[in-house]
Motif scaffolding. Structure first.
Motif, PDB file in Angstrom:
ATOM      1  N   ARG A   1      -1.215  15.718  -1.937  1.00  0.00           N
ATOM      2  CA  ARG A   1      -0.711  15.075  -3.172  1.00  0.00           C
ATOM      3  C   ARG A   1       0.101  16.047  -4.036  1.00  0.00           C
ATOM      4  O   ARG A   1      -0.055  17.265  -3.916  1.00  0.00           O
ATOM      5  N   CYS A   2       0.931  15.488  -4.888  1.00  0.00           N
ATOM      6  CA  CYS A   2       1.771  16.254  -5.830  1.00  0.00           C
ATOM      7  C   CYS A   2       2.754  17.164  -5.106  1.00  0.00           C
ATOM      8  O   CYS A   2       3.086  18.252  -5.590  1.00  0.00           O
ATOM      9  N   GLN A   3       3.193  16.751  -3.922  1.00  0.00           N
ATOM     10  CA  GLN A   3       4.192  17.512  -3.175  1.00  0.00           C
ATOM     11  C   GLN A   3       5.363  16.620  -2.775  1.00  0.00           C
ATOM     12  O   GLN A   3       6.123  16.949  -1.874  1.00  0.00           O
ATOM     13  N   GLY A   4       5.471  15.474  -3.406  1.00  0.00           N
ATOM     14  CA  GLY A   4       6.625  14.615  -3.148  1.00  0.00           C
ATOM     15  C   GLY A   4       6.483  13.665  -1.977  1.00  0.00           C
ATOM     16  O   GLY A   4       7.438  12.974  -1.619  1.00  0.00           O
ATOM     17  N   VAL A   5       5.291  13.595  -1.351  1.00  0.00           N
ATOM     18  CA  VAL A   5       5.133  12.738  -0.163  1.00  0.00           C
ATOM     19  C   VAL A   5       5.301  11.264  -0.533  1.00  0.00           C
ATOM     20  O   VAL A   5       6.060  10.520   0.109  1.00  0.00           O
ATOM     21  N   ALA A   6       4.621  10.811  -1.597  1.00  0.00           N
ATOM     22  CA  ALA A   6       4.733   9.396  -1.993  1.00  0.00           C
ATOM     23  C   ALA A   6       6.155   9.070  -2.434  1.00  0.00           C
ATOM     24  O   ALA A   6       6.657   7.969  -2.172  1.00  0.00           O
ATOM     25  N   GLY A   7       6.799  10.025  -3.072  1.00  0.00           N
ATOM     26  CA  GLY A   7       8.193   9.800  -3.480  1.00  0.00           C
ATOM     27  C   GLY A   7       9.079   9.514  -2.274  1.00  0.00           C
ATOM     28  O   GLY A   7       9.924   8.613  -2.300  1.00  0.00           O
ATOM     29  N   ARG A   8       8.865  10.278  -1.199  1.00  0.00           N
ATOM     30  CA  ARG A   8       9.663  10.060   0.024  1.00  0.00           C
ATOM     31  C   ARG A   8       9.325   8.719   0.665  1.00  0.00           C
ATOM     32  O   ARG A   8      10.206   8.005   1.151  1.00  0.00           O
TER      33      ARG A   8
ATOM     34  N   ALA B   1       0.846  -1.197   0.000  1.00  0.00           N
ATOM     35  CA  ALA B   1       0.000   0.000   0.000  1.00  0.00           C
ATOM     36  C   ALA B   1       0.875   1.239   0.000  1.00  0.00           C
ATOM     37  O   ALA B   1       1.961   1.234   0.595  1.00  0.00           O
ATOM     38  N   ILE B   2       0.396   2.273  -0.677  1.00  0.00           N
ATOM     39  CA  ILE B   2       1.001   3.600  -0.567  1.00  0.00           C
ATOM     40  C   ILE B   2      -0.132   4.581  -0.818  1.00  0.00           C
ATOM     41  O   ILE B   2      -0.888   4.437  -1.775  1.00  0.00           O
ATOM     42  N   LEU B   3      -0.271   5.535   0.078  1.00  0.00           N
ATOM     43  CA  LEU B   3      -1.459   6.388   0.072  1.00  0.00           C
ATOM     44  C   LEU B   3      -1.121   7.755   0.648  1.00  0.00           C
ATOM     45  O   LEU B   3      -0.428   7.851   1.663  1.00  0.00           O
ATOM     46  N   VAL B   4      -1.610   8.792  -0.020  1.00  0.00           N
ATOM     47  CA  VAL B   4      -1.357  10.172   0.425  1.00  0.00           C
ATOM     48  C   VAL B   4      -2.711  10.893   0.469  1.00  0.00           C
ATOM     49  O   VAL B   4      -3.563  10.674  -0.413  1.00  0.00           O
ATOM     50  N   THR B   5      -2.920  11.747   1.474  1.00  0.00           N
ATOM     51  CA  THR B   5      -4.183  12.496   1.549  1.00  0.00           C
ATOM     52  C   THR B   5      -4.343  13.352   0.291  1.00  0.00           C
ATOM     53  O   THR B   5      -3.353  13.784  -0.302  1.00  0.00           O
TER      54      THR B   5
ATOM     55  N   SER C   1      -5.534   1.652 -14.611  1.00  0.00           N
ATOM     56  CA  SER C   1      -5.979   3.035 -14.875  1.00  0.00           C
ATOM     57  C   SER C   1      -5.386   4.050 -13.903  1.00  0.00           C
ATOM     58  O   SER C   1      -5.695   5.234 -13.988  1.00  0.00           O
ATOM     59  N   ASN C   2      -4.550   3.596 -12.971  1.00  0.00           N
ATOM     60  CA  ASN C   2      -4.063   4.488 -11.904  1.00  0.00           C
ATOM     61  C   ASN C   2      -2.841   5.281 -12.387  1.00  0.00           C
ATOM     62  O   ASN C   2      -1.697   4.936 -12.114  1.00  0.00           O
ATOM     63  N   ASP C   3      -3.123   6.358 -13.137  1.00  0.00           N
ATOM     64  CA  ASP C   3      -2.035   7.104 -13.779  1.00  0.00           C
ATOM     65  C   ASP C   3      -1.054   7.716 -12.776  1.00  0.00           C
ATOM     66  O   ASP C   3       0.152   7.760 -13.030  1.00  0.00           O
TER      67      ASP C   3
ATOM     68  N   GLY D   1       2.814   6.770 -12.738  1.00  0.00           N
ATOM     69  CA  GLY D   1       3.846   7.799 -12.892  1.00  0.00           C
ATOM     70  C   GLY D   1       4.882   7.702 -11.785  1.00  0.00           C
ATOM     71  O   GLY D   1       6.095   7.788 -12.025  1.00  0.00           O
ATOM     72  N   LEU D   2       4.389   7.493 -10.573  1.00  0.00           N
ATOM     73  CA  LEU D   2       5.282   7.359  -9.414  1.00  0.00           C
ATOM     74  C   LEU D   2       6.230   6.168  -9.606  1.00  0.00           C
ATOM     75  O   LEU D   2       7.447   6.279  -9.442  1.00  0.00           O
ATOM     76  N   TYR D   3       5.661   5.007  -9.968  1.00  0.00           N
ATOM     77  CA  TYR D   3       6.466   3.786 -10.050  1.00  0.00           C
ATOM     78  C   TYR D   3       7.427   3.823 -11.243  1.00  0.00           C
ATOM     79  O   TYR D   3       8.595   3.431 -11.108  1.00  0.00           O
ATOM     80  N   ARG D   4       6.938   4.289 -12.390  1.00  0.00           N
ATOM     81  CA  ARG D   4       7.836   4.342 -13.559  1.00  0.00           C
ATOM     82  C   ARG D   4       8.971   5.316 -13.294  1.00  0.00           C
ATOM     83  O   ARG D   4      10.128   5.055 -13.638  1.00  0.00           O
TER      84      ARG D   4
HETATM   85  C1  LIG Z   1      -0.352   7.552  -6.144  1.00  0.00           C
HETATM   86  C2  LIG Z   1      -0.122   8.522  -4.984  1.00  0.00           C
HETATM   87  C3  LIG Z   1       0.353   7.711  -3.764  1.00  0.00           C
HETATM   88  C4  LIG Z   1       0.935   9.570  -5.379  1.00  0.00           C
HETATM   89  O1  LIG Z   1       1.197  10.375  -4.236  1.00  0.00           O
HETATM   90  P1  LIG Z   1       1.844  11.862  -4.334  1.00  0.00           P
HETATM   91  O2  LIG Z   1       2.357  12.204  -2.979  1.00  0.00           O
HETATM   92  O3  LIG Z   1       0.871  12.773  -4.957  1.00  0.00           O
HETATM   93  O4  LIG Z   1       3.064  11.605  -5.343  1.00  0.00           O
HETATM   94  P2  LIG Z   1       4.378  12.525  -5.438  1.00  0.00           P
HETATM   95  O5  LIG Z   1       3.989  13.967  -5.263  1.00  0.00           O
HETATM   96  O6  LIG Z   1       5.412  11.983  -4.523  1.00  0.00           O
HETATM   97  O7  LIG Z   1       4.781  12.299  -6.957  1.00  0.00           O
HETATM   98  C5  LIG Z   1       5.791  11.398  -7.312  1.00  0.00           C
HETATM   99  C6  LIG Z   1       5.662  11.103  -8.804  1.00  0.00           C
HETATM  100  O8  LIG Z   1       4.444  10.409  -9.033  1.00  0.00           O
HETATM  101  C7  LIG Z   1       3.918  10.791 -10.311  1.00  0.00           C
HETATM  102  N1  LIG Z   1       2.592  11.378 -10.116  1.00  0.00           N
HETATM  103  C8  LIG Z   1       2.040  11.803  -8.946  1.00  0.00           C
HETATM  104  N2  LIG Z   1       0.777  12.235  -9.164  1.00  0.00           N
HETATM  105  C9  LIG Z   1       0.554  12.080 -10.496  1.00  0.00           C
HETATM  106  C10 LIG Z   1      -0.583  12.311 -11.331  1.00  0.00           C
HETATM  107  N3  LIG Z   1      -1.719  12.800 -10.823  1.00  0.00           N
HETATM  108  N4  LIG Z   1      -0.486  11.992 -12.638  1.00  0.00           N
HETATM  109  C11 LIG Z   1       0.639  11.477 -13.165  1.00  0.00           C
HETATM  110  N5  LIG Z   1       1.763  11.227 -12.424  1.00  0.00           N
HETATM  111  C12 LIG Z   1       1.709  11.527 -11.109  1.00  0.00           C
HETATM  112  C13 LIG Z   1       4.879  11.775 -10.907  1.00  0.00           C
HETATM  113  O9  LIG Z   1       5.777  11.032 -11.696  1.00  0.00           O
HETATM  114  C14 LIG Z   1       5.580  12.321  -9.684  1.00  0.00           C
HETATM  115  O10 LIG Z   1       6.871  12.776  -9.965  1.00  0.00           O
HETATM  116  P3  LIG Z   1       7.132  14.326 -10.345  1.00  0.00           P
HETATM  117  O11 LIG Z   1       6.549  15.117  -9.216  1.00  0.00           O
HETATM  118  O12 LIG Z   1       8.612  14.407 -10.434  1.00  0.00           O
HETATM  119  O13 LIG Z   1       6.398  14.539 -11.621  1.00  0.00           O
HETATM  120  C15 LIG Z   1      -1.449   9.291  -4.628  1.00  0.00           C
HETATM  121  O14 LIG Z   1      -2.006   9.820  -5.821  1.00  0.00           O
HETATM  122  C16 LIG Z   1      -2.486   8.442  -3.917  1.00  0.00           C
HETATM  123  O15 LIG Z   1      -2.485   8.351  -2.682  1.00  0.00           O
HETATM  124  N6  LIG Z   1      -3.389   7.807  -4.693  1.00  0.00           N
HETATM  125  C17 LIG Z   1      -4.452   6.957  -4.097  1.00  0.00           C
HETATM  126  C18 LIG Z   1      -3.873   5.658  -3.557  1.00  0.00           C
HETATM  127  C19 LIG Z   1      -3.197   4.842  -4.655  1.00  0.00           C
HETATM  128  O16 LIG Z   1      -3.680   4.781  -5.771  1.00  0.00           O
HETATM  129  N7  LIG Z   1      -2.073   4.193  -4.268  1.00  0.00           N
HETATM  130  C20 LIG Z   1      -1.349   3.316  -5.186  1.00  0.00           C
HETATM  131  C21 LIG Z   1      -1.903   1.940  -5.154  1.00  0.00           C
HETATM  132  S1  LIG Z   1      -0.953   0.823  -6.192  1.00  0.00           S
END
Ligand SMILES: CC(C)(COP(=O)(O)OP(=O)(O)OC[C@H]1O[C@@H](n2cnc3c(N)ncnc32)[C@H](O)[C@@H]1OP(=O)(O)O)[C@@H](O)C(=O)NCCC(=O)NCCS
Length: 137
Positions: free
Chosen positions: A64-71, A56-60, A95-97, A101-104
């Protein structure tokens, strides 16, 4: 706090029982990031015999889009390296773009697909799972 975050922000929330089992399991690590006393993200990784699996990985929404999941992902990768795992595995809805994006971006590659693996969200259809891995060795 973990359960509140799951209920508020996850499309497929974990139950309290699942979260408690993860916290109690010696082969599982749960990472969290707090801001102003509140949990804004968490990740769960499990140690398997050869590989580790990101479960699991989840951000409020607000954080989002502030680098939390990256960390969080960086901490998970470091943990799997500490465990000396060969790969970090995960499954993600096709479909989870945002997650893709995060994983790629972190270097994960696609290994395959499980057709119709995920239950449908309301009004939708069942969805494929993409199987991904990051080599660690
Ligand atoms: C997926 C998720 C964890 C990303 O969290 P986040 O903190 O917003 O991600 P980050 O800000 O750390 O972004 C890291 C990278 O993810 C990708 N990314 C994040 N949000 C994105 C979006 N909406 N569309 C495309 N790419 C995205 C980008 O590549 C980004 O790198 P960049 O900032 O250099 O472009 C968040 O959207 C989430 O909680 N989603 C619901 C739960 C979920 O789907 N978890 C995964 C289950 S497999």
């Amino acid at each position: 706090m973990l359960s509140a975050l799951e209920q508020a922000a996850s499309p497929d929330p974990w139950t309290l029982h699942q979260l408690q089992a993860a916290l109690d399991d010696p082969d599982t690590r749960v990472f969290g990031i707090e801001r102003e006393g509140g949990l804004v993200g968490h990740a769960v990784v499990v140690r398997l015999p050869f590989d580790a699996e990101l479960q699991a990985i989840l951000v409020t929404q607000e954080a989002r889009c502030q680098g939390v999941a990256g960390r969080l992902l960086k901490a998970v990768i470091e943990q799997a390296r500490t465990w000396q795992n060969e790969r970090l595995l995960l499954e993600v809805r096709a479909s989870n773009d945002a997650a893709l994006g995060l994983y790629r971006g972190a270097g994960f590659g696609e290994d395959g697909r499980r057709r119709g693996y995920y239950p449908a969200h309301i009004g939708g259809r069942r969805e494929d799972a993409l199987l991904m891995s990051l080599p660690l060795a």
